[in-house]
Design a protein around this motif. Structure first.
Motif, PDB file in Angstrom:
ATOM      1  N   ASP A  48       0.665  -1.328   0.008  1.00 31.67           N
ATOM      2  CA  ASP A  48       0.053  -0.028   0.080  1.00 31.67           C
ATOM      3  C   ASP A  48       1.019   1.285   0.377  1.00 31.67           C
ATOM      4  O   ASP A  48       0.947   1.950   0.809  1.00 31.67           O
ATOM      5  N   ARG A  49       0.935   1.637  -1.030  1.00 30.29           N
ATOM      6  CA  ARG A  49       1.798   2.694  -0.966  1.00 30.29           C
ATOM      7  C   ARG A  49       1.640   4.497  -0.677  1.00 30.29           C
ATOM      8  O   ARG A  49       2.211   4.716   0.419  1.00 30.29           O
ATOM      9  N   ALA A  50       0.015   4.531  -0.101  1.00 33.48           N
ATOM     10  CA  ALA A  50      -0.027   5.857   0.639  1.00 33.48           C
ATOM     11  C   ALA A  50       0.333   4.968   2.206  1.00 33.48           C
ATOM     12  O   ALA A  50       0.943   5.705   2.970  1.00 33.48           O
ATOM     13  N   ALA A  51       0.198   4.052   2.732  1.00 31.41           N
ATOM     14  CA  ALA A  51       0.328   3.541   3.832  1.00 31.41           C
ATOM     15  C   ALA A  51       1.579   3.994   4.021  1.00 31.41           C
ATOM     16  O   ALA A  51       1.847   4.264   5.220  1.00 31.41           O
ATOM     17  N   VAL A  52       2.935   3.258   3.278  1.00 36.14           N
ATOM     18  CA  VAL A  52       4.290   3.648   2.826  1.00 36.14           C
ATOM     19  C   VAL A  52       4.594   5.164   3.660  1.00 36.14           C
ATOM     20  O   VAL A  52       5.237   5.610   4.522  1.00 36.14           O
ATOM     21  N   ASP A  53       3.850   5.551   2.288  1.00 36.85           N
ATOM     22  CA  ASP A  53       4.416   7.038   2.429  1.00 36.85           C
ATOM     23  C   ASP A  53       3.653   7.861   3.550  1.00 36.85           C
ATOM     24  O   ASP A  53       4.662   8.380   4.296  1.00 36.85           O
ATOM     25  N   ALA A  54       2.753   7.469   4.098  1.00 37.80           N
ATOM     26  CA  ALA A  54       2.392   8.164   5.748  1.00 37.80           C
ATOM     27  C   ALA A  54       3.530   7.470   6.510  1.00 37.80           C
ATOM     28  O   ALA A  54       3.237   8.283   7.761  1.00 37.80           O
ATOM     29  N   ALA A  55       3.299   6.067   7.136  1.00 37.61           N
ATOM     30  CA  ALA A  55       4.058   5.797   8.544  1.00 37.61           C
ATOM     31  C   ALA A  55       5.514   6.966   8.126  1.00 37.61           C
ATOM     32  O   ALA A  55       6.451   7.108   8.722  1.00 37.61           O
ATOM     33  N   VAL A  56       6.451   6.667   6.668  1.00 42.37           N
ATOM     34  CA  VAL A  56       7.923   7.423   6.523  1.00 42.37           C
ATOM     35  C   VAL A  56       6.996   8.539   7.049  1.00 42.37           C
ATOM     36  O   VAL A  56       8.586   9.458   7.899  1.00 42.37           O
ATOM     37  N   ARG A  57       7.109   9.452   6.188  1.00 32.84           N
ATOM     38  CA  ARG A  57       6.073  10.588   6.724  1.00 32.84           C
ATOM     39  C   ARG A  57       5.639  10.947   7.764  1.00 32.84           C
ATOM     40  O   ARG A  57       6.405  12.240   8.573  1.00 32.84           O
ATOM     41  N   ASP A  58       5.340  10.341   8.275  1.00 35.01           N
ATOM     42  CA  ASP A  58       4.991  11.025  10.452  1.00 35.01           C
ATOM     43  C   ASP A  58       6.503   9.892  11.481  1.00 35.01           C
ATOM     44  O   ASP A  58       6.867  10.753  12.241  1.00 35.01           O
ATOM     45  N   LEU A  59       7.075   9.718  10.438  1.00 32.26           N
ATOM     46  CA  LEU A  59       8.165   8.540  11.743  1.00 32.26           C
ATOM     47  C   LEU A  59       9.327   9.461  11.454  1.00 32.26           C
ATOM     48  O   LEU A  59       9.845   9.894  12.577  1.00 32.26           O
ATOM     49  N   ARG A  60      10.285  10.091  10.138  1.00 33.93           N
ATOM     50  CA  ARG A  60      11.134  10.746   9.692  1.00 33.93           C
ATOM     51  C   ARG A  60      12.310  10.795  10.171  1.00 33.93           C
ATOM     52  O   ARG A  60      12.969  10.724  10.877  1.00 33.93           O
ATOM     53  N   PRO A  61      12.080   8.893   9.584  1.00 29.92           N
ATOM     54  CA  PRO A  61      13.342   8.222  10.276  1.00 29.92           C
ATOM     55  C   PRO A  61      14.450   8.940   9.586  1.00 29.92           C
ATOM     56  O   PRO A  61      15.302   8.889   8.504  1.00 29.92           O
ATOM     57  N   ASP A  62      15.810   8.152  10.197  1.00 33.38           N
ATOM     58  CA  ASP A  62      17.451   8.925   9.474  1.00 33.38           C
ATOM     59  C   ASP A  62      16.926   7.892   8.736  1.00 33.38           C
ATOM     60  O   ASP A  62      18.197   8.284   7.518  1.00 33.38           O
ATOM     61  N   VAL A  63      17.033   6.659   8.934  1.00 36.35           N
ATOM     62  CA  VAL A  63      17.855   5.702   8.336  1.00 36.35           C
ATOM     63  C   VAL A  63      16.301   4.786   8.243  1.00 36.35           C
ATOM     64  O   VAL A  63      15.654   4.003   8.698  1.00 36.35           O
ATOM     65  N   VAL A  64      16.443   4.208   7.095  1.00 33.71           N
ATOM     66  CA  VAL A  64      14.796   2.800   6.686  1.00 33.71           C
ATOM     67  C   VAL A  64      16.018   1.316   6.463  1.00 33.71           C
ATOM     68  O   VAL A  64      16.467   1.813   5.528  1.00 33.71           O
ATOM     69  N   ILE A  65      16.628   0.618   7.264  1.00 33.77           N
ATOM     70  CA  ILE A  65      16.502  -0.853   6.767  1.00 33.77           C
ATOM     71  C   ILE A  65      14.860  -1.543   6.108  1.00 33.77           C
ATOM     72  O   ILE A  65      14.585  -1.859   6.916  1.00 33.77           O
ATOM     73  N   HIS A  66      15.079  -1.852   4.806  1.00 35.34           N
ATOM     74  CA  HIS A  66      14.044  -3.166   4.677  1.00 35.34           C
ATOM     75  C   HIS A  66      14.839  -3.818   4.295  1.00 35.34           C
ATOM     76  O   HIS A  66      15.006  -4.561   3.547  1.00 35.34           O
ATOM     77  N   THR A  67      13.514  -4.762   5.519  1.00 33.51           N
ATOM     78  CA  THR A  67      13.733  -6.546   5.205  1.00 33.51           C
ATOM     79  C   THR A  67      12.584  -7.097   5.318  1.00 33.51           C
ATOM     80  O   THR A  67      12.704  -8.712   4.795  1.00 33.51           O
ATOM     81  N   ALA A  68      11.390  -6.035   4.534  1.00 35.20           N
ATOM     82  CA  ALA A  68      10.228  -7.190   4.574  1.00 35.20           C
ATOM     83  C   ALA A  68      10.108  -7.744   3.151  1.00 35.20           C
ATOM     84  O   ALA A  68      10.694  -6.932   2.265  1.00 35.20           O
ATOM     85  N   GLY A  69       9.456  -8.996   3.188  1.00 34.87           N
ATOM     86  CA  GLY A  69       9.053  -9.403   1.698  1.00 34.87           C
ATOM     87  C   GLY A  69       8.404 -10.303   2.364  1.00 34.87           C
ATOM     88  O   GLY A  69       6.701  -9.897   2.977  1.00 34.87           O
TER      89      GLY A  69
END
Length: 273
Positions: A48-69
């Protein structure tokens, strides 16, 4: 370096260890999951692109480590589309992206692969991971794409779980004697990913253990460590059972060893120590 980190898929075998070890190292880590409860702070469907956008925008991480599959290794929407959604969100907020890829992007025809080798996958999972790499590099060229191999060491790795299930008769099948991989300890890989979070290394990087071993011999190592009867581990040839799968795939990790402080232990060492 420490700061705010988002770990996608933090209830998976690798994601869990990244999440735990990042927090222990001083990172303010947030973990996500989709269906599996555990070490997660946020439910997130990466399809869900909108959900991912919202989560990252709200959390404002310095780093994202993408392990999900995906739960299904052929789940294109999670593996390929999901990776693109994460890359788009990271790029939009300026977050450093550490993307996890796989030796499955290669056919095994060349056996030995450096970072500049072109992907030539032979089955759906490898094709999805190759598509994810293409998307991430186009969207977030400063991201590092960590290609790795069989991950195990803490008893929760897929190969360890499968070996126990085969030994007990809970599942049918066999471990392949002709599929060669470069296993890596889950903690070594997790520490390498966290280390890479604080660097500007970009593009593909191969991060595996240095020792090639067949899936069957790896199963025997699991059996020896865990007290299983080695005779209960069934063997077969991949070429006979699933023709077309990659056979001998060895990632050259010379570059990673020159860049990383994190040691990448041989499987014969960490499975017996």
């Amino acid at each position: 370096m420490t700061g705010r980190m988002l770990v996608t898929g933090s209830t998976g075998s690798l994601g869990r260890r990244v999440y735990e070890r990042a927090r222990a190292a001083g990172w303010t880590a947030t973990g996500t999951c989709f269906t599996t409860p555990g070490a997660a702070d946020l439910r997130l469907d990466i399809r869900d692109r909108a959900a991912v956008d919202a989560a990252v925008r709200d959390l404002r991480p310095d780093v994202v480590i993408h392990t999900a599959g995906g739960r299904d290794r052929g789940d294109w929407r999670s593996l390929a589309d999901g990776a693109a959604h994460v890359a788009l969100a990271a790029a939009a907020t300026g977050a450093r992206l550490v993307h996890i890829s796989s030796d499955a992007v290669f056919s095994g025809r060349e056996v030995h692969y450096t970072e500049d080798a072109l992907p030539d996958p032979t089955y759906r999972y490898g094709a999805a991971k190759a598509a994810a790499e293409t998307a991430v590099q186009a969207i977030a060229p400063a991201a590092v794409l960590v290609r790795t191999s069989t991950i195990l060491g803490d008893g929760r790795g897929a190969h360890e779980v499968l070996t126990h299930a085969l030994s007990s008769g809970a599942v049918t099948g066999a471990l392949f004697t002709d599929e060669i991989r470069m296993p890596v300890h889950v903690d070594d890989l997790a520490d390498a990913l966290i280390e890479l979070a604080g660097t500007d290394v970009a593009g593909p990087l191969h991060v595996t253990g240095p020792e090639p071993v067949s899936r069957y011999d790896l199963g025997l190592m699991v059996a020896a460590r865990d007290g299983l009867d080695p005779a209960s581990i069934p063997a077969a040839r991949s070429a006979d059972v699933l023709p077309g799968r990659p056979l001998d795939v060895r990632l050259d990790c010379t570059l990673a060893r020159s860049l990383l402080r994190t040691p990448l232990r041989p499987v014969s060492v960490f499975m017996t120590s």
